[in-house]
Design a protein around this motif. Structure first.
Motif, PDB file in Angstrom:
ATOM      1  N   SER A  97      58.026  71.847 -47.011  1.00 22.21           N
ATOM      2  CA  SER A  97      56.863  72.731 -46.856  1.00 22.21           C
ATOM      3  C   SER A  97      56.579  73.510 -48.137  1.00 22.21           C
ATOM      4  CB  SER A  97      57.111  73.721 -45.717  1.00 22.21           C
ATOM      5  OG  SER A  97      58.115  74.645 -46.076  1.00 22.21           O
ATOM      6  N   ALA A  98      55.309  73.861 -48.324  1.00 23.00           N
ATOM      7  CA  ALA A  98      54.927  74.682 -49.473  1.00 23.00           C
ATOM      8  C   ALA A  98      55.592  76.053 -49.398  1.00 23.00           C
ATOM      9  CB  ALA A  98      53.410  74.836 -49.521  1.00 23.00           C
ATOM     10  N   THR A  99      55.869  76.516 -48.180  1.00 23.30           N
ATOM     11  CA  THR A  99      56.524  77.804 -47.991  1.00 23.30           C
ATOM     12  C   THR A  99      57.930  77.799 -48.572  1.00 23.30           C
ATOM     13  OG1 THR A  99      55.277  78.212 -45.979  1.00 23.30           O
ATOM     14  CG2 THR A  99      57.264  79.491 -46.280  1.00 23.30           C
ATOM     15  N   ASN A 100      58.715  76.767 -48.233  1.00 23.65           N
ATOM     16  CA  ASN A 100      60.076  76.667 -48.760  1.00 23.65           C
ATOM     17  C   ASN A 100      60.065  76.504 -50.277  1.00 23.65           C
ATOM     18  OD1 ASN A 100      60.834  76.757 -46.102  1.00 23.65           O
ATOM     19  ND2 ASN A 100      62.117  74.937 -46.172  1.00 23.65           N
ATOM     20  N   VAL A 101      59.126  75.695 -50.782  1.00 21.81           N
ATOM     21  CA  VAL A 101      59.024  75.509 -52.231  1.00 21.81           C
ATOM     22  C   VAL A 101      58.693  76.839 -52.896  1.00 21.81           C
ATOM     23  CG1 VAL A 101      57.708  74.384 -54.074  1.00 21.81           C
ATOM     24  CG2 VAL A 101      58.390  73.076 -52.066  1.00 21.81           C
ATOM     25  N   GLY A 102      57.777  77.608 -52.287  1.00 21.29           N
ATOM     26  CA  GLY A 102      57.410  78.908 -52.853  1.00 21.29           C
ATOM     27  C   GLY A 102      58.594  79.842 -52.973  1.00 21.29           C
ATOM     28  N   PHE A 103      59.469  79.835 -51.966  1.00 21.35           N
ATOM     29  CA  PHE A 103      60.667  80.677 -52.016  1.00 21.35           C
ATOM     30  C   PHE A 103      61.625  80.210 -53.107  1.00 21.35           C
ATOM     31  CE2 PHE A 103      65.146  80.874 -50.405  1.00 21.35           C
ATOM     32  CZ  PHE A 103      65.378  82.200 -50.740  1.00 21.35           C
ATOM     33  N   LEU A 104      61.953  78.928 -53.099  1.00 19.70           N
ATOM     34  CA  LEU A 104      62.989  78.424 -53.994  1.00 19.70           C
ATOM     35  C   LEU A 104      62.556  78.421 -55.456  1.00 19.70           C
ATOM     36  CD1 LEU A 104      64.257  75.559 -51.699  1.00 19.70           C
ATOM     37  CD2 LEU A 104      65.588  77.533 -52.440  1.00 19.70           C
ATOM     38  N   MET A 105      61.285  78.116 -55.719  1.00 17.84           N
ATOM     39  CA  MET A 105      60.845  78.064 -57.119  1.00 17.84           C
ATOM     40  C   MET A 105      60.690  79.463 -57.721  1.00 17.84           C
ATOM     41  SD  MET A 105      56.825  76.935 -56.900  1.00 17.84           S
ATOM     42  CE  MET A 105      56.525  77.158 -58.659  1.00 17.84           C
ATOM     43  N   SER A 106      60.841  80.497 -56.885  1.00 12.87           N
ATOM     44  CA  SER A 106      60.790  81.872 -57.387  1.00 12.87           C
ATOM     45  C   SER A 106      62.172  82.412 -57.749  1.00 12.87           C
ATOM     46  CB  SER A 106      60.139  82.787 -56.348  1.00 12.87           C
ATOM     47  OG  SER A 106      58.801  82.427 -56.142  1.00 12.87           O
ATOM     48  N   LEU A 107      63.196  81.595 -57.618  1.00 16.49           N
ATOM     49  CA  LEU A 107      64.552  82.049 -57.900  1.00 16.49           C
ATOM     50  C   LEU A 107      64.937  82.124 -59.386  1.00 16.49           C
ATOM     51  CD1 LEU A 107      66.608  80.477 -54.983  1.00 16.49           C
ATOM     52  CD2 LEU A 107      65.744  82.812 -55.230  1.00 16.49           C
ATOM     53  N   PRO A 108      64.043  81.785 -60.343  1.00 12.00           N
ATOM     54  CA  PRO A 108      64.379  82.110 -61.729  1.00 12.00           C
ATOM     55  C   PRO A 108      64.731  83.578 -61.923  1.00 12.00           C
ATOM     56  CG  PRO A 108      62.528  80.625 -61.720  1.00 12.00           C
ATOM     57  CD  PRO A 108      62.814  80.976 -60.276  1.00 12.00           C
ATOM     58  N   VAL A 109      64.288  84.437 -61.001  1.00  8.87           N
ATOM     59  CA  VAL A 109      64.649  85.859 -61.082  1.00  8.87           C
ATOM     60  C   VAL A 109      66.159  86.038 -61.102  1.00  8.87           C
ATOM     61  CG1 VAL A 109      64.631  86.247 -58.574  1.00  8.87           C
ATOM     62  CG2 VAL A 109      64.124  88.133 -60.129  1.00  8.87           C
ATOM     63  N   LEU A 110      66.905  85.087 -60.522  1.00 10.17           N
ATOM     64  CA  LEU A 110      68.367  85.128 -60.576  1.00 10.17           C
ATOM     65  C   LEU A 110      68.916  84.336 -61.754  1.00 10.17           C
ATOM     66  CD1 LEU A 110      69.461  84.699 -56.840  1.00 10.17           C
ATOM     67  CD2 LEU A 110      69.271  86.804 -58.161  1.00 10.17           C
ATOM     68  N   PHE A 111      68.320  83.152 -62.006  1.00  9.54           N
ATOM     69  CA  PHE A 111      68.879  82.258 -63.014  1.00  9.54           C
ATOM     70  C   PHE A 111      68.535  82.663 -64.448  1.00  9.54           C
ATOM     71  CE2 PHE A 111      68.255  79.198 -59.339  1.00  9.54           C
ATOM     72  CZ  PHE A 111      69.585  79.275 -58.931  1.00  9.54           C
ATOM     73  N   ALA A 112      67.335  83.211 -64.669  1.00 12.61           N
ATOM     74  CA  ALA A 112      66.913  83.548 -66.034  1.00 12.61           C
ATOM     75  C   ALA A 112      67.837  84.564 -66.717  1.00 12.61           C
ATOM     76  CB  ALA A 112      65.463  84.037 -66.038  1.00 12.61           C
ATOM     77  N   PRO A 113      68.229  85.662 -66.050  1.00 11.46           N
ATOM     78  CA  PRO A 113      69.123  86.611 -66.723  1.00 11.46           C
ATOM     79  C   PRO A 113      70.474  86.005 -67.091  1.00 11.46           C
ATOM     80  CG  PRO A 113      68.115  87.624 -64.798  1.00 11.46           C
ATOM     81  CD  PRO A 113      67.807  86.175 -64.723  1.00 11.46           C
ATOM     82  N   ILE A 114      70.991  85.114 -66.231  1.00  7.65           N
ATOM     83  CA  ILE A 114      72.278  84.468 -66.513  1.00  7.65           C
ATOM     84  C   ILE A 114      72.144  83.536 -67.705  1.00  7.65           C
ATOM     85  CG2 ILE A 114      74.044  82.919 -65.590  1.00  7.65           C
ATOM     86  CD1 ILE A 114      73.292  83.998 -62.787  1.00  7.65           C
ATOM     87  N   LEU A 115      71.094  82.698 -67.679  1.00  8.30           N
ATOM     88  CA  LEU A 115      70.870  81.761 -68.782  1.00  8.30           C
ATOM     89  C   LEU A 115      70.562  82.510 -70.073  1.00  8.30           C
ATOM     90  CD1 LEU A 115      70.697  78.749 -69.415  1.00  8.30           C
ATOM     91  CD2 LEU A 115      68.267  78.830 -68.857  1.00  8.30           C
ATOM     92  N   GLU A 116      69.847  83.600 -69.958  1.00  9.89           N
ATOM     93  CA  GLU A 116      69.509  84.440 -71.111  1.00  9.89           C
ATOM     94  C   GLU A 116      70.773  84.983 -71.773  1.00  9.89           C
ATOM     95  OE1 GLU A 116      67.628  88.358 -70.438  1.00  9.89           O
ATOM     96  OE2 GLU A 116      65.851  87.439 -71.322  1.00  9.89           O
ATOM     97  N   SER A 117      71.738  85.397 -70.971  1.00  8.44           N
ATOM     98  CA  SER A 117      72.980  85.951 -71.514  1.00  8.44           C
ATOM     99  C   SER A 117      73.816  84.878 -72.212  1.00  8.44           C
ATOM    100  CB  SER A 117      73.800  86.616 -70.404  1.00  8.44           C
ATOM    101  OG  SER A 117      74.227  85.666 -69.447  1.00  8.44           O
ATOM    102  N   VAL A 118      73.695  83.612 -71.745  1.00  7.93           N
ATOM    103  CA  VAL A 118      74.447  82.509 -72.354  1.00  7.93           C
ATOM    104  C   VAL A 118      73.762  82.012 -73.622  1.00  7.93           C
ATOM    105  CG1 VAL A 118      75.248  80.139 -72.023  1.00  7.93           C
ATOM    106  CG2 VAL A 118      75.442  81.795 -70.150  1.00  7.93           C
ATOM    107  N   VAL A 119      72.453  81.733 -73.521  1.00  5.51           N
ATOM    108  CA  VAL A 119      71.713  81.131 -74.632  1.00  5.51           C
ATOM    109  C   VAL A 119      71.438  82.135 -75.745  1.00  5.51           C
ATOM    110  CG1 VAL A 119      69.535  80.036 -75.300  1.00  5.51           C
ATOM    111  CG2 VAL A 119      70.672  79.378 -73.162  1.00  5.51           C
ATOM    112  N   LYS A 120      71.021  83.332 -75.388  1.00 10.39           N
ATOM    113  CA  LYS A 120      70.597  84.325 -76.375  1.00 10.39           C
ATOM    114  C   LYS A 120      71.672  85.374 -76.659  1.00 10.39           C
ATOM    115  CE  LYS A 120      66.267  85.548 -76.208  1.00 10.39           C
ATOM    116  NZ  LYS A 120      65.712  84.713 -77.284  1.00 10.39           N
ATOM    117  N   LYS A 121      72.823  85.228 -75.990  1.00 13.78           N
ATOM    118  CA  LYS A 121      73.936  86.180 -76.182  1.00 13.78           C
ATOM    119  C   LYS A 121      73.487  87.613 -75.904  1.00 13.78           C
ATOM    120  CE  LYS A 121      76.281  82.661 -77.690  1.00 13.78           C
ATOM    121  NZ  LYS A 121      77.234  81.975 -76.789  1.00 13.78           N
TER     122      LYS A 121
END
Length: 292
Positions: A97-121
Motif C-alpha cells: 500500500s501507498a500508506t506503508n510505503v509512505g511510513f517506511l520511506m520517511s525513516l531516513p530521519v533515523l538512518f541519515a544521522p547515523i550515516l552522517e556520523s560515519v561518512v562525515k565523521k
C-alpha cells in the motif's frame, strides 16, 4: 542580526523541503493510478529520461562539465543512492500500500544521522534523538491506522529505499556544496534514467508503452516536471544550507501530505489515531526546527 538572518534562512530552506513534501504527497497516489496501465520500470525510465532531457536543453554545458571523471566522483555516490531509492520505492508501490510505503520511506530521519556520523565523521547529536523517536511514533500512528501495518516484500523494499534516501542526502550534502545544484540534479536524474531503462529492458515488455492510457502519461509528466525537476532541485538547494539530518526530519511531513492527497484523489480517509499521528509529527518537526 546574524542570528536572525540565519534563522530566516533556516525557515526559507525548510519551506523548500515542505514544498517538496507537497509535491511527493500527490506523486505517490498518482503513481498508483499510472500503474493501472504502465509498469514500474518503464514509468521510471520515461519519467527520468524526460526530466534529464529538459535539464539538458537549458544546462547542457554545465552537465557536460560534471561528466568528467574528476567531477563524477563528487556526485555519483549520491546519484546511485538516489537511483536505488526511487527504483525501490516504485517497486514497493506496486507490491504494497501507498500508506506503508509512505511510513517506511520517511525513516531516513533515523538512518541519515547515523550515516552522517560515519561518512562525515560528524558527532551524533543525542539531543535530537527524542524528537526523532517522536516523529517515528507519529509516522506509525499516521500510516498504520491502529495496527494494520504488516511487513512483506514490498515493505522491505520501502525500508531499503529509506536507507538509500539517507545515503542520497548525506552524500548529496557534500557534493552540492561544490557543484552547480541544477547540473548536479540533472546528473542524479540521468543516472536514475539509465538504471531504470536497463531494468525495464531486462525485466519488462516494451509493448506496455503502447497500451498505457492518457492518464498514465499525464502522471509521468507530472512526476518528471514536479517530483523530479522541481523537488530534486529544491532538495539540493536546501541541503546546501541545512544538514542532511534536518532535511530528513522535515521530510517526515510527506506521509501527512500523501494522506491528504489520497483523500482528494482516492477518497481514502484517516482514522482518529492517524490524525493524532499527523499532529505528533508536526510537533516533532516544529520543535526540531526550533533547535537549529
Amino acid at each position: 542580526m546574524d542570528r536572525v538572518i540565519k534563522k530566516e534562512n533556516t525557515i526559507r530552506y525548510a519551506a523548500f523541503i515542505l514544498i517538496q513534501s507537497v509535491v511527493y504527497g500527490f506523486g505517490n497516489p498518482l503513481t498508483k493510478v499510472a500503474y493501472r496501465t504502465l509498469t514500474p520500470f518503464w514509468l521510471l525510465s520515461v519519467r527520468f529520461l524526460l526530466a534529464f532531457a529538459l535539464f539538458w536543453i537549458f544546462k547542457r554545458q554545465s552537465i557536460k562539465s560534471l561528466l568528467r571523471p574528476s567531477e563524477m566522483k563528487l556526485w555519483l555516490p549520491s546519484a546511485l543512492c538516489g537511483s536505488a531509492a526511487y527504483i525501490s520505492i516504485n517497486m514497493a508501490l506496486n507490491l504494497t500500500s501507498a500508506t506503508n510505503v509512505g511510513f517506511l520511506m520517511s525513516l531516513p530521519v533515523l538512518f541519515a544521522p547515523i550515516l552522517e556520523s560515519v561518512v562525515k565523521k560528524r558527532k551524533y547529536q543525542l539531543r535530537h534523538l527524542p524528537l526523532q523517536f517522536l516523529a517515528v511514533v507519529g509516522l506509525y500512528m499516521l500510516c498504520c491506522n491502529g495496527g494494520s501495518f504488516t511487513f512483506r516484500t514490498g515493505d522491505l523494499l520501502a525500508l531499503l529505499s529509506a536507507i538509500f534516501l539517507a545515503g542520497m542526502l548525506v552524500f548529496g550534502e557534500s557534493a552540492v556544496s561544490k557543484l552547480d545544484p541544477v547540473a548536479f540534479t540533472a546528473c542524479q536524474a540521468g543516472t536514475t534514467a539509465v538504471c531504470s531503462l536497463v531494468l525495464a529492458l531486462l525485466f519488462e515488455d516494451s509493448a506496455v508503452l503502447k497500451r498505457a492510457d492518457l492518464p498514465a502519461w499525464l502522471v509521468v509528466v507530472y512526476l518528471a516536471v514536479t517530483c523530479t525537476i522541481l523537488a530534486y532541485l529544491m532538495q539540493n538547494i536546501a541541503i546546501r544550507h541545512l544538514s542532511s539530518r534536518s532535511v530528513s526530519m522535515l521530510q517526515c511531513t510527506q506521509p501527512i501530505l500523501t494522506a491528504a492527497a489520497s483523500f482528494l484523489l482516492l477518497r481514502e480517509t484517516l482514522s482518529t489515531i492517524g490524525l493524532i499521528g499527523a499532529a505528533v509529527i508536526i510537533v516533532a518537526v516544529l520543535l526540531d526546527t526550533i533547535q537549529q
